[in-house]
Design a protein around this motif. Structure first.
Motif, PDB file in Angstrom:
ATOM      1  N   THR A   3       0.614  -1.226   0.270  1.00  0.00           N
ATOM      2  CA  THR A   3      -0.083  -0.029   0.085  1.00  0.00           C
ATOM      3  C   THR A   3       0.995   1.223   0.106  1.00  0.00           C
ATOM      4  O   THR A   3       0.554   2.037  -0.564  1.00  0.00           O
ATOM      5  CB  THR A   3      -0.906   0.242   1.235  1.00  0.00           C
ATOM      6  N   LEU A   4       1.988   1.201   0.482  1.00  0.00           N
ATOM      7  CA  LEU A   4       3.011   2.321   0.771  1.00  0.00           C
ATOM      8  C   LEU A   4       3.560   2.825  -0.740  1.00  0.00           C
ATOM      9  O   LEU A   4       3.377   4.046  -1.074  1.00  0.00           O
ATOM     10  CB  LEU A   4       4.137   1.906   1.696  1.00  0.00           C
ATOM     11  N   LEU A   5       3.715   1.684  -1.426  1.00  0.00           N
ATOM     12  CA  LEU A   5       4.266   1.790  -2.713  1.00  0.00           C
ATOM     13  C   LEU A   5       3.374   2.654  -3.607  1.00  0.00           C
ATOM     14  O   LEU A   5       3.743   3.279  -4.358  1.00  0.00           O
ATOM     15  CB  LEU A   5       4.818   0.568  -3.236  1.00  0.00           C
ATOM     16  N   HIS A   6       2.042   1.963  -3.769  1.00  0.00           N
ATOM     17  CA  HIS A   6       1.002   2.596  -4.441  1.00  0.00           C
ATOM     18  C   HIS A   6       0.496   3.857  -3.998  1.00  0.00           C
ATOM     19  O   HIS A   6       0.526   4.796  -4.773  1.00  0.00           O
ATOM     20  CB  HIS A   6      -0.107   1.605  -4.465  1.00  0.00           C
ATOM     21  N   ASP A   7       0.434   3.966  -2.664  1.00  0.00           N
ATOM     22  CA  ASP A   7       0.139   5.509  -2.158  1.00  0.00           C
ATOM     23  C   ASP A   7       1.159   6.377  -2.503  1.00  0.00           C
ATOM     24  O   ASP A   7       0.746   7.654  -2.812  1.00  0.00           O
ATOM     25  CB  ASP A   7       0.049   5.379  -0.680  1.00  0.00           C
ATOM     26  N   ASP A   8       2.505   6.240  -2.297  1.00  0.00           N
ATOM     27  CA  ASP A   8       3.180   7.332  -2.726  1.00  0.00           C
ATOM     28  C   ASP A   8       3.238   7.647  -4.049  1.00  0.00           C
ATOM     29  O   ASP A   8       3.471   8.857  -4.627  1.00  0.00           O
ATOM     30  CB  ASP A   8       4.750   6.791  -2.576  1.00  0.00           C
ATOM     31  N   VAL A   9       2.629   6.600  -4.932  1.00  0.00           N
ATOM     32  CA  VAL A   9       2.734   7.050  -6.545  1.00  0.00           C
ATOM     33  C   VAL A   9       1.454   8.114  -6.876  1.00  0.00           C
ATOM     34  O   VAL A   9       1.622   8.855  -7.350  1.00  0.00           O
ATOM     35  CB  VAL A   9       2.704   5.675  -7.266  1.00  0.00           C
ATOM     36  N   MET A  10       0.270   7.731  -5.850  1.00  0.00           N
ATOM     37  CA  MET A  10      -0.950   8.484  -6.250  1.00  0.00           C
ATOM     38  C   MET A  10      -0.775   9.767  -5.541  1.00  0.00           C
ATOM     39  O   MET A  10      -1.425  10.570  -5.970  1.00  0.00           O
ATOM     40  CB  MET A  10      -2.156   7.335  -5.646  1.00  0.00           C
ATOM     41  N   ASP A  11      -0.114   9.993  -4.221  1.00  0.00           N
ATOM     42  CA  ASP A  11       0.005  11.094  -3.576  1.00  0.00           C
ATOM     43  C   ASP A  11       1.259  11.933  -4.289  1.00  0.00           C
ATOM     44  O   ASP A  11       1.242  13.110  -3.660  1.00  0.00           O
ATOM     45  CB  ASP A  11      -0.135  10.710  -2.207  1.00  0.00           C
ATOM     46  N   ARG A  12       1.931  11.200  -4.950  1.00  0.00           N
ATOM     47  CA  ARG A  12       3.183  12.014  -5.506  1.00  0.00           C
ATOM     48  C   ARG A  12       4.170  12.235  -4.348  1.00  0.00           C
ATOM     49  O   ARG A  12       4.737  13.362  -4.224  1.00  0.00           O
ATOM     50  CB  ARG A  12       2.775  13.381  -6.115  1.00  0.00           C
ATOM     51  N   ASP A  13       4.166  11.652  -3.090  1.00  0.00           N
ATOM     52  CA  ASP A  13       5.090  12.059  -2.067  1.00  0.00           C
ATOM     53  C   ASP A  13       6.573  11.525  -2.703  1.00  0.00           C
ATOM     54  O   ASP A  13       6.697  10.744  -3.072  1.00  0.00           O
ATOM     55  CB  ASP A  13       4.631  11.080  -1.007  1.00  0.00           C
ATOM     56  N   ALA A  14       7.317  12.723  -2.335  1.00  0.00           N
ATOM     57  CA  ALA A  14       8.934  12.552  -2.938  1.00  0.00           C
ATOM     58  C   ALA A  14       9.583  11.758  -1.777  1.00  0.00           C
ATOM     59  O   ALA A  14      10.653  11.284  -2.089  1.00  0.00           O
ATOM     60  CB  ALA A  14       9.282  13.964  -3.049  1.00  0.00           C
ATOM     61  N   THR A  15       9.286  11.904  -0.468  1.00  0.00           N
ATOM     62  CA  THR A  15      10.105  11.092   0.449  1.00  0.00           C
ATOM     63  C   THR A  15       9.424  10.318   1.502  1.00  0.00           C
ATOM     64  O   THR A  15       8.298  10.377   1.719  1.00  0.00           O
ATOM     65  CB  THR A  15      10.940  12.225   1.543  1.00  0.00           C
ATOM     66  N   ARG A  16      10.000   9.207   1.813  1.00  0.00           N
ATOM     67  CA  ARG A  16       9.481   8.293   2.684  1.00  0.00           C
ATOM     68  C   ARG A  16      10.692   7.698   3.479  1.00  0.00           C
ATOM     69  O   ARG A  16      11.648   7.384   3.083  1.00  0.00           O
ATOM     70  CB  ARG A  16       8.649   7.107   2.132  1.00  0.00           C
ATOM     71  N   ARG A  17      10.452   7.648   4.969  1.00  0.00           N
ATOM     72  CA  ARG A  17      11.614   7.178   5.809  1.00  0.00           C
ATOM     73  C   ARG A  17      12.850   7.931   5.505  1.00  0.00           C
ATOM     74  O   ARG A  17      14.060   7.227   5.377  1.00  0.00           O
ATOM     75  CB  ARG A  17      11.712   5.579   5.480  1.00  0.00           C
ATOM     76  N   HIS A  18      12.702   9.204   5.386  1.00  0.00           N
ATOM     77  CA  HIS A  18      13.970   9.919   5.075  1.00  0.00           C
ATOM     78  C   HIS A  18      14.944   9.793   4.036  1.00  0.00           C
ATOM     79  O   HIS A  18      15.845  10.266   3.869  1.00  0.00           O
ATOM     80  CB  HIS A  18      14.823   9.843   6.439  1.00  0.00           C
ATOM     81  N   ARG A  19      14.288   9.409   2.858  1.00  0.00           N
ATOM     82  CA  ARG A  19      14.864   9.275   1.647  1.00  0.00           C
ATOM     83  C   ARG A  19      13.904   9.228   0.446  1.00  0.00           C
ATOM     84  O   ARG A  19      12.708   9.134   0.677  1.00  0.00           O
ATOM     85  CB  ARG A  19      15.851   8.123   1.377  1.00  0.00           C
ATOM     86  N   PRO A  20      14.374   9.315  -0.815  1.00  0.00           N
ATOM     87  CA  PRO A  20      13.350   9.697  -1.919  1.00  0.00           C
ATOM     88  C   PRO A  20      12.463   8.162  -2.078  1.00  0.00           C
ATOM     89  O   PRO A  20      12.922   7.151  -1.777  1.00  0.00           O
ATOM     90  CB  PRO A  20      14.397   9.635  -3.181  1.00  0.00           C
ATOM     91  N   THR A  21      11.242   8.455  -2.346  1.00  0.00           N
ATOM     92  CA  THR A  21      10.394   7.278  -2.619  1.00  0.00           C
ATOM     93  C   THR A  21      10.775   6.435  -3.745  1.00  0.00           C
ATOM     94  O   THR A  21      11.481   6.830  -4.627  1.00  0.00           O
ATOM     95  CB  THR A  21       9.035   7.837  -2.767  1.00  0.00           C
ATOM     96  N   VAL A  22      10.186   5.526  -3.680  1.00  0.00           N
ATOM     97  CA  VAL A  22      10.675   4.503  -4.925  1.00  0.00           C
ATOM     98  C   VAL A  22      10.249   4.939  -6.362  1.00  0.00           C
ATOM     99  O   VAL A  22      11.151   5.021  -7.062  1.00  0.00           O
ATOM    100  CB  VAL A  22       9.909   3.053  -4.835  1.00  0.00           C
ATOM    101  N   TRP A  23       9.049   5.568  -6.576  1.00  0.00           N
ATOM    102  CA  TRP A  23       8.716   5.991  -7.919  1.00  0.00           C
ATOM    103  C   TRP A  23       9.496   7.151  -8.152  1.00  0.00           C
ATOM    104  O   TRP A  23       9.674   7.338  -9.543  1.00  0.00           O
ATOM    105  CB  TRP A  23       6.983   6.504  -7.716  1.00  0.00           C
ATOM    106  N   SER A  24       9.945   8.143  -7.116  1.00  0.00           N
ATOM    107  CA  SER A  24      10.773   9.251  -7.633  1.00  0.00           C
ATOM    108  C   SER A  24      12.288   8.740  -7.842  1.00  0.00           C
ATOM    109  O   SER A  24      12.754   9.340  -8.767  1.00  0.00           O
ATOM    110  CB  SER A  24      10.991  10.132  -6.518  1.00  0.00           C
TER     111      SER A  24
END
Length: 391
Positions: free
Chosen positions: A143-164
């Motif tokens: 869910t985190l991987l998909h949410d970050d794509v949909m929300d366009r979140d650029a960081t998670r756990r203090h580093r760039p998200t997977v999609w970015s």
């Protein structure tokens, strides 16, 4: 159990447009039955903590869960094809983007810790439930991987998200692979309740997807078209459902009966909604050095989080100001005004009161399945940990 402290609204009335729990700015006296009266409906006292909240107890449970689950996660991820394996390892913090080893943060392990704590609370074996706990953690990370794509979140756990780093398609496919690994893990588990757990997790995923669909649809609607009740329902589906599922899976692996499984599911759902309320507060007022995300990012993209919708529906002048701000794209310098408007309209205080109310309800459900405070201690410690955090 230590009391949750809340404050009277300082900057305006708490919104009344809600159907669950008190709205007068006071923390509830105790768990409430559907009629709103304190206490349980069978005359028993609700489960209470035998001592004040000890953060070290919860952190110990989380650390133990991570130590138990990580080897299962690594074994599962190792079976993925090389490109997906690399993406998953980056997401979990085990590798840098270039594939070199990393000592990253794989998350707090709240959900697997709940699985294991629920199993112990009902007399089950910790070791027998580790694979199921790992499966729940895989679902969470899907869910985190998909949410970050949909929300366009650029960081998670203090580093760039997977999609970015890897792109949208790779992030989505890696999330799909983690969900498949979770089901495979349960399909290969010889535990007699593995099939029931797999069915429950599958139903939970459908609920999570439905909640996310409603959430993304709400973001396209005008501020005055979103109600507080539907936001609470969506938050329960998006966050409460998986925490409830984690507790229910733990109960299944302990051999619990249907009533106890459902009671623990309800406990997790209410605690999960309290978690989401606090998470939304942190998203506005949290310290970026601790959260790993920029402060106020949700406000900049005009996300309709729970404190925001509470403020928008408050009927206050500050709520009207917030609606005007939310009705236009974010402009440089708007952030401070937006934060102040949410707070003056009572959004922050409402969220804190609501979180306390949800925890009281969670304790009522827990007392039905685990009336012994000592046996319930692990679940209580974890629930208090996620709702007392400040980042």
């Amino acid at each position: 159990m230590g009391e949750f402290t809340t404050t009277e609204t300082k900057h305006g009335p708490v919104p009344a447009a809600r159907r669950r729990g008190p709205v007068d700015g006071r923390a509830p006296a105790g768990p409430r039955d559907p009629g709103g009266e304190p206490g349980t409906d069978d005359g028993r006292k609700p489960t209470e903590r035998p001592a004040p909240f000890d953060e070290q107890e919860a952190e110990g449970l989380l650390e133990a869960a991570r130590a138990s689950v990580d080897p299962e996660l690594r074994r599962a991820v190792a079976t993925l094809p090389a490109p997906l394996r690399r993406i998953a390892r980056y997401h979990f913090g085990w590798e840098h983007a270039d594939g070199t080893p990393a000592e990253g943060n794989a998350g707090k392990a709240v959900r697997p810790a709940l699985v294991l704590a629920a199993t112990r609370a009902l007399g089950g074996s910790h070791g027998a439930a580790v694979r199921a706990a790992a499966a729940v953690e895989l679902i969470h990370n899907f869910t985190l991987l998909h949410d970050d794509v949909m929300d366009r979140d650029a960081t998670r756990r203090h580093r760039p998200t997977v999609w970015s780093v890897f792109g949208d398609a790779d992030a989505i496919l890696a999330g799909d692979a983690l969900q498949a690994l979770a089901q495979q893990m349960l399909a290969e588990d010889p535990h007699p309740e593995a099939r029931a757990a797999a069915a429950r997790i599958a139903a939970c995923v459908v609920e999570l997807c439905a909640g996310q669909q409603v959430d993304t649809a709400m973001e396209r609607r005008r501020p005055d078209e979103v109600t507080l009740d539907e936001c609470l329902d969506t938050a329960e589906a998006k966050t409460g459902a998986l925490l409830g599922c984690a507790c229910a899976v733990g109960a299944l692996y302990a051999g619990a009966g249907d009533d106890d499984v459902e009671a623990l599911d309800a406990f997790g759902r209410e605690a999960g909604l309290a978690f989401q309320l606090i998470d939304d507060v942190i998203g506005i007022w949290g310290d970026p050095r601790r959260t790993g995300k920029p402060a106020g990012a949700d406000l900049m993209v005009r996300k309709k989080s729970l404190p925001v919708v509470a403020a928008l529906t408050s009927g206050t002048a500050a709520g009207d100001e917030l609606a005007e701000l939310y009705g236009a794209p974010y402009a440089e310098g708007d952030l401070e005004r937006t934060v102040l408007a949410v707070e003056r309209a009572g959004g922050r205080d409402w969220a804190q009161v609501q979180a306390a109310d949800r925890m009281a309800r969670a304790l009522h459900h827990l007392s039905l399945a685990v009336p012994d405070p000592e046996a319930a201690g692990g679940l209580l410690a974890l629930a208090e940990f996620v709702t007392r955090r400040s980042a």
